[in-house]
Motif scaffolding. Structure first.
Motif, mmCIF file in Angstrom:
data_model
loop_
_atom_site.group_PDB
_atom_site.id
_atom_site.type_symbol
_atom_site.label_atom_id
_atom_site.label_comp_id
_atom_site.label_asym_id
_atom_site.label_seq_id
_atom_site.Cartn_x
_atom_site.Cartn_y
_atom_site.Cartn_z
ATOM 1 N N GLU A 101 -1.221 -3.106 -6.705
ATOM 2 C CA GLU A 101 -0.707 -2.229 -7.759
ATOM 3 C C GLU A 101 -1.033 -0.776 -7.431
ATOM 4 N N THR A 105 2.010 2.918 -11.539
ATOM 5 C CA THR A 105 2.670 1.825 -12.264
ATOM 6 C C THR A 105 1.736 1.110 -13.229
ATOM 7 N N ALA A 109 2.375 -1.213 -16.825
ATOM 8 C CA ALA A 109 2.012 -2.627 -16.725
ATOM 9 C C ALA A 109 1.075 -3.070 -17.843
#
Length: 229
Positions: A101, A105, A109
């Protein structure tokens, strides 16, 4: 004696760990408080990891290593832990990534922005992200001068877009500390993310996002408890 590796959040400045570092040294431990090149457009998570690993390697006679990470430092923490043996990881108001990740982002999320806005509405404080209202609302000016913070470094984009390169978090030895009054990553959001991503119940402490300067005694107490096993 324990070696404490203290990783900063966005901006990469060790000064946010200074009160805790002083207390740990007074207790007889070795402290590596990292200054990271946050404003270097070529230096991202991999570069931060290399610097942290090298700094720990330079400590003569180091023994147990306890890694503590604040805020965005949570993205560097698992990469460092994949490179060197650490006895424990302590995450302080930290972003908790999944393997691969990126920090850019992470917010979508986990739903950090809706959580932040809802907390502001419920708490009756400004919804805009502001230096004083968001970060310094509970930090005495004599501890951290707002002018010093305002002149700090901006985090380069590469650190937000580079994927967090690790396979998995350790099965144990992770402690999550959450500021009860954190206005950037609200308490309930952090508690949920710690449960979902680590299977860990967070410890909630009085203080806002800059917990190591807002409540250094409580943070230090948890770090010393980890060092004592």
């Amino acid at each position: 004696m324990t070696t404490f590796l203290l990783l900063p959040g966005a901006g990469g400045e060790a000064l946010y760990w200074s009160p805790v570092a002083d207390l740990l040294r007074a207790a007889g431990h070795e402290v590596v408080a990292m200054d990271l090149p946050a404003d270097d457009p070529t230096a991202g998570l991999t570069a931060y990891t290399e610097l942290a690993v090298a700094a720990v390697a330079a400590v003569a006679g180091r023994r147990d290593v306890v890694l503590a990470a604040h805020s965005m430092g949570g993205f560097t923490a698992p990469m460092v832990a994949a490179r060197i043996p650490v006895r424990a990881i302590v995450l302080v108001n930290a972003m908790i990534p999944l393997p691969g990740e990126s920090a850019s982002t992470w917010g979508d999320a986990v739903g950090s922005e809706p959580a932040r806005l809802a907390a502001a509405s419920a708490g009756g404080y400004a919804a805009d992200v502001d230096l004083v209202d968001t970060f310094l609302h509970d930090v005495p000016a004599e501890v951290l001068d707002p002018a010093v913070v305002a002149n700090g470094r901006d985090e380069a984009e590469i650190a937000f877009t580079e994927p967090c390169a690790f396979d998995r978090w350790p099965d144990g030895g992770i402690r999550v500390l959450v500021g009860r009054d954190d206005r950037l990553f609200p308490r309930d959001l952090q508690i949920r993310v710690a449960r979902e991503r680590l299977g860990v119940e967070a410890h909630v402490l009085p203080g806002g996002h800059l917990l190591p300067v807002a409540n250094p005694q409580a943070v230090t107490a948890h770090l010393l408890a980890v060092a004592a096993g």
